[in-house]
Write a protein that holds these residues in place. Sequence first.
Motif, mmCIF file in Angstrom:
data_model
loop_
_atom_site.group_PDB
_atom_site.id
_atom_site.type_symbol
_atom_site.label_atom_id
_atom_site.label_comp_id
_atom_site.label_asym_id
_atom_site.label_seq_id
_atom_site.Cartn_x
_atom_site.Cartn_y
_atom_site.Cartn_z
ATOM 1 N N THR A 250 9.362 21.596 27.531
ATOM 2 C CA THR A 250 7.968 21.509 27.078
ATOM 3 C C THR A 250 7.324 22.891 27.014
ATOM 4 O O THR A 250 6.628 23.227 26.052
ATOM 5 C CB THR A 250 7.164 20.601 28.030
ATOM 6 N N GLN B 54 8.771 24.892 24.070
ATOM 7 C CA GLN B 54 8.303 24.401 22.771
ATOM 8 C C GLN B 54 6.863 24.842 22.501
ATOM 9 O O GLN B 54 6.539 25.260 21.386
ATOM 10 C CB GLN B 54 8.399 22.873 22.737
ATOM 11 N N ASN B 55 6.016 24.747 23.516
ATOM 12 C CA ASN B 55 4.592 25.041 23.334
ATOM 13 C C ASN B 55 4.245 26.509 23.560
ATOM 14 O O ASN B 55 3.177 26.968 23.157
ATOM 15 C CB ASN B 55 3.759 24.178 24.283
ATOM 16 N N ASP C 224 18.754 19.084 23.338
ATOM 17 C CA ASP C 224 17.620 19.767 22.692
ATOM 18 C C ASP C 224 17.242 21.031 23.462
ATOM 19 O O ASP C 224 16.793 22.018 22.872
ATOM 20 C CB ASP C 224 16.404 18.839 22.545
ATOM 21 N N ARG D 62 17.457 25.076 22.252
ATOM 22 C CA ARG D 62 16.281 25.919 22.433
ATOM 23 C C ARG D 62 16.636 27.240 23.122
ATOM 24 O O ARG D 62 16.095 28.287 22.773
ATOM 25 C CB ARG D 62 15.241 25.148 23.264
#
Length: 452
Positions: free
Chosen positions: A263, A266-267, A305, A309
């Motif tokens: 998280t 991603q952000n 995933d 990343r």
Amino acid sequence: MILKKATILIVDDDPDVLTAVKLLLKTQAGEVITEKNPENLNWLLQRNEVDLVLLDMNFNSAINTGNEGLYWLRKVKDWKPNVCVIMITAYGDIDLAVRSLKEGADDFVVKPWHNEKLIGTIKELLDKKEGGAKATKAPAKNTAGDTSILGESEVMQDIFHKVNKIAPTDANILLLGENGTGKDLMAKAIHERSLRADKPFIKVDVGALTDTLFESELFGHKKGAFTDAREDRAGRFEDAQGGTLFLDEIGNISLQQQAKLLTILQNRQVTRLGTNKAVDVDIRLICATNVPMSELANENRFRKDLIYRINTVEINMPPLRRRSEDIVILARHFAKLYAGKYLKAAVDFDGPALTKLKSYNYPGNVRELQYTIERAVIMADDSTLRPDDLIFSILETQTDNNINDDNIQLSTLEKNAILKVIEKHNGNITRAAKELGLTRTALYRRLSKYDI
């Protein structure tokens, strides 16, 4: 190979690019072939003895994948594994170009390129292809920035080349390799070679953190967020602002920790424990693990995933037994280092001592060699180290002896591993070499060695 004798194929759907490169190379190369349509690649490669391909990253072709260059790169490597490939890319596609290195490309150039640099890159790859790299070999010291990372072996020279290409980018890097192979030193070297070198380098051993400590350590906390939170504290993401965050032992974190980390990545924002305020973070991420990629790919252990990343570029740090050419270089480096540290006279090795060093298997890798030399320098009575001065780790030696007791030869293990991986990839040498952590050239040498 001399550029004057080389055949170079340029594939780009921009006629201006084809004209410019052909004009540049026509007086330099033996033959220059140009092609607008990549679908003619196979025919051209079969008809001509091509030594090097300059391949565009993007085409308006029937293959509409958004990254046609990678598709045709894979095809070229399937058809002609030994052909050198340089990808041509625009500045905005740097991440895609870096990915092409993982897919088997030998190098990439960014439009607009400098003519001298392009010619130099082509010459270097052609020399390397023909074994001419020995004549112009890079120095034993890694130019990536850390003097403790040494090596003249082919596998280390390939790693140094890759590091020098990817370090100036912001690509996320995953370092793989056994314990003691130098993953932490490589992470530091990449940072020192990056555009973030003047910013912080923050290392965290995430594999040792509990779930509660994981969030507090990485994301920070506000005073009162939990019992021992007596003051506001920034997390390691904020500490690394503008620089590099190195997460060691990433393969050992739990699935719950993986979800929280994903998280954040991603952000590109962190929220300290005890507050709802998100803080933007700008970091370059490097991760390391001794867990093989085949185990990481198991979704019961690690989220795919998250692998994608953190793994824009993957670097496999080879065990010392696969870079035996570097043992003496490293041993002398450590001998000089510890002679200075412990105020001893300059130290060297006699012939039998060097033979003993080179014949050992080093299950503990470079770290075991380092501690062996440190112990020898401390205990030696004079400036010449002899075989009796070199005492290898009892723990590691016991592991090594167990292999010998079972009458399993290392050469047999290596041969069987190569056969298994080649069969897994249906004979695709490029993919097999990648999984084994070898260059294609090194794998071909082993195929010849074992008569495979």
